[in-house]
Design a protein around this motif. Sequence first.
Motif, PDB file in Angstrom:
ATOM      1  N   ASP A 115      43.574  64.333 -49.119  1.00 44.70           N
ATOM      2  CA  ASP A 115      44.834  63.989 -49.092  1.00 44.70           C
ATOM      3  C   ASP A 115      44.828  63.231 -46.323  1.00 44.70           C
ATOM      4  N   THR A 116      43.954  64.255 -46.354  1.00 44.34           N
ATOM      5  CA  THR A 116      44.057  63.273 -45.027  1.00 44.34           C
ATOM      6  C   THR A 116      43.874  62.231 -45.069  1.00 44.34           C
ATOM      7  N   THR A 117      42.368  62.080 -45.132  1.00 44.83           N
ATOM      8  CA  THR A 117      41.630  60.594 -45.746  1.00 44.83           C
ATOM      9  C   THR A 117      43.152  59.696 -45.870  1.00 44.83           C
ATOM     10  N   ASN A 118      43.587  60.092 -47.097  1.00 46.96           N
ATOM     11  CA  ASN A 118      44.946  59.057 -47.486  1.00 46.96           C
ATOM     12  C   ASN A 118      45.352  58.145 -46.730  1.00 46.96           C
ATOM     13  N   VAL A 119      46.051  59.437 -45.669  1.00 49.90           N
ATOM     14  CA  VAL A 119      46.925  59.152 -44.504  1.00 49.90           C
ATOM     15  C   VAL A 119      46.228  58.272 -43.895  1.00 49.90           C
ATOM     16  N   LEU A 120      45.158  59.149 -43.483  1.00 48.13           N
ATOM     17  CA  LEU A 120      44.597  58.198 -41.948  1.00 48.13           C
ATOM     18  C   LEU A 120      43.760  57.004 -42.827  1.00 48.13           C
ATOM     19  N   PHE A 121      43.354  56.625 -43.775  1.00 51.84           N
ATOM     20  CA  PHE A 121      42.669  55.563 -44.264  1.00 51.84           C
ATOM     21  C   PHE A 121      43.911  54.484 -44.502  1.00 51.84           C
ATOM     22  N   GLY A 122      44.850  55.109 -45.432  1.00 51.39           N
ATOM     23  CA  GLY A 122      45.775  54.012 -45.733  1.00 51.39           C
ATOM     24  C   GLY A 122      46.921  53.620 -44.450  1.00 51.39           C
ATOM     25  N   ALA A 123      46.921  54.187 -43.417  1.00 56.91           N
ATOM     26  CA  ALA A 123      47.515  53.164 -42.266  1.00 56.91           C
ATOM     27  C   ALA A 123      46.506  52.629 -41.203  1.00 56.91           C
ATOM     28  N   CYS A 124      45.699  53.155 -40.948  1.00 52.61           N
ATOM     29  CA  CYS A 124      44.584  52.328 -40.280  1.00 52.61           C
ATOM     30  C   CYS A 124      44.596  51.513 -40.669  1.00 52.61           C
ATOM     31  N   LEU A 125      43.686  51.301 -42.127  1.00 52.47           N
ATOM     32  CA  LEU A 125      43.107  49.825 -42.612  1.00 52.47           C
ATOM     33  C   LEU A 125      44.574  48.469 -43.296  1.00 52.47           C
ATOM     34  N   ARG A 126      45.624  49.175 -43.044  1.00 50.89           N
ATOM     35  CA  ARG A 126      46.539  48.488 -43.492  1.00 50.89           C
ATOM     36  C   ARG A 126      47.320  47.749 -42.097  1.00 50.89           C
ATOM     37  N   GLY A 127      46.864  49.017 -40.739  1.00 45.85           N
ATOM     38  CA  GLY A 127      47.456  48.253 -39.032  1.00 45.85           C
ATOM     39  C   GLY A 127      46.640  47.506 -38.814  1.00 45.85           C
ATOM     40  N   ILE A 128      45.381  47.305 -39.229  1.00 50.31           N
ATOM     41  CA  ILE A 128      44.255  46.023 -38.826  1.00 50.31           C
ATOM     42  C   ILE A 128      43.975  45.286 -39.753  1.00 50.31           C
ATOM     43  N   ALA A 129      44.639  45.356 -40.372  1.00 50.19           N
ATOM     44  CA  ALA A 129      45.009  43.426 -41.705  1.00 50.19           C
ATOM     45  C   ALA A 129      46.256  43.365 -40.984  1.00 50.19           C
ATOM     46  N   GLU A 130      47.064  43.703 -40.697  1.00 51.70           N
ATOM     47  CA  GLU A 130      48.890  42.766 -40.784  1.00 51.70           C
ATOM     48  C   GLU A 130      47.896  42.529 -39.485  1.00 51.70           C
ATOM     49  N   GLN A 131      47.185  43.239 -38.020  1.00 52.81           N
ATOM     50  CA  GLN A 131      47.158  42.359 -36.787  1.00 52.81           C
ATOM     51  C   GLN A 131      45.925  41.303 -37.669  1.00 52.81           C
ATOM     52  N   ILE A 132      45.031  40.843 -38.279  1.00 54.01           N
ATOM     53  CA  ILE A 132      44.297  39.765 -38.122  1.00 54.01           C
ATOM     54  C   ILE A 132      45.425  38.812 -39.427  1.00 54.01           C
ATOM     55  N   ASP A 133      46.155  38.811 -39.517  1.00 59.20           N
ATOM     56  CA  ASP A 133      47.074  38.684 -40.804  1.00 59.20           C
ATOM     57  C   ASP A 133      45.925  37.980 -42.207  1.00 59.20           C
ATOM     58  N   MET A 134      45.549  39.238 -42.566  1.00 60.14           N
ATOM     59  CA  MET A 134      44.735  39.144 -43.918  1.00 60.14           C
ATOM     60  C   MET A 134      45.392  40.459 -44.970  1.00 60.14           C
ATOM     61  N   GLU A 135      44.678  40.787 -46.078  1.00 60.07           N
ATOM     62  CA  GLU A 135      45.026  42.022 -46.981  1.00 60.07           C
ATOM     63  C   GLU A 135      43.970  42.278 -47.449  1.00 60.07           C
ATOM     64  N   PHE A 136      43.655  43.438 -47.115  1.00 60.21           N
ATOM     65  CA  PHE A 136      42.125  43.861 -48.279  1.00 60.21           C
ATOM     66  C   PHE A 136      42.973  44.986 -49.586  1.00 60.21           C
ATOM     67  N   SER A 137      42.089  44.713 -50.386  1.00 58.40           N
ATOM     68  CA  SER A 137      41.927  45.541 -51.997  1.00 58.40           C
ATOM     69  C   SER A 137      41.268  46.841 -51.119  1.00 58.40           C
ATOM     70  N   TYR A 138      41.447  47.942 -51.616  1.00 57.05           N
ATOM     71  CA  TYR A 138      40.595  49.480 -51.562  1.00 57.05           C
ATOM     72  C   TYR A 138      40.003  49.729 -52.907  1.00 57.05           C
ATOM     73  N   GLY A 139      38.665  50.292 -52.851  1.00 53.76           N
ATOM     74  CA  GLY A 139      38.431  51.427 -53.639  1.00 53.76           C
ATOM     75  C   GLY A 139      38.296  52.359 -53.406  1.00 53.76           C
ATOM     76  N   PRO A 140      38.242  53.261 -54.216  1.00 50.41           N
ATOM     77  CA  PRO A 140      38.580  54.995 -54.781  1.00 50.41           C
ATOM     78  C   PRO A 140      37.935  55.337 -53.241  1.00 50.41           C
ATOM     79  N   PRO A 141      38.953  56.582 -52.894  1.00 51.66           N
ATOM     80  CA  PRO A 141      37.699  57.498 -51.550  1.00 51.66           C
ATOM     81  C   PRO A 141      37.065  58.111 -52.340  1.00 51.66           C
ATOM     82  N   MET A 142      35.624  58.323 -52.085  1.00 52.62           N
ATOM     83  CA  MET A 142      34.146  58.687 -52.601  1.00 52.62           C
ATOM     84  C   MET A 142      34.127  60.117 -51.253  1.00 52.62           C
TER      85      MET A 142
END
Length: 203
Positions: A115-142
Amino acid sequence: MSSVLNISEDQRDCLQEITNVAMGQAGDRLARLLDTFVVLSIPHIEVMAPSDIAMALHSIDKNDSVSGVCQGFIGGGISGEAMLIFNDTSFTDLAQLMKYDDALDEQAERELLMDTTNVLFGACLRGIAEQIDMEFSYGPPMVLGQHMRLKEIFDQNNSRWSHALVTEINYQLEGYNVNCDLLIVMTDNSLDIVLKKLDYLIQ
């Protein structure tokens, strides 16, 4: 060690600012979810080998028991992993904050981790991707491991890269014994593109 990939101070500063914004957004989401104040450290950025990562975590005692989750991401020639390393003393307070009333067994701890991972990873990786003008695809958390030493977590996570650009930030919850480190690891094969993106933003 940064000479391995010739990262300039301007590039490091730029990445630190990008990470600050993204991880701040992630911290804000966590604060809203848990209704408490989140304290963030300044991002620490270093080029390192996989074997160095456990030693580089500044805010977790090397002898402490920890649990960890990772999630891969890829897009536009950039690939890497996000990792969240929790000090195991965090679980009791985390369960209280998330209003989790069931017995705190290994499965319950895994749910809290995810639950904690989903909140932090989602927001953080989206934030990085937006700032460098990219889109990331994500694997399942493990889950990397539960109730292990740092070195054990990283030893068994057999990495497929020789060096990577590692960004580390520590999250703590004010008034609670919750302490975790979020790492964004960008692999050596990605770094030419990452550095070009940074150069474009610096200009």
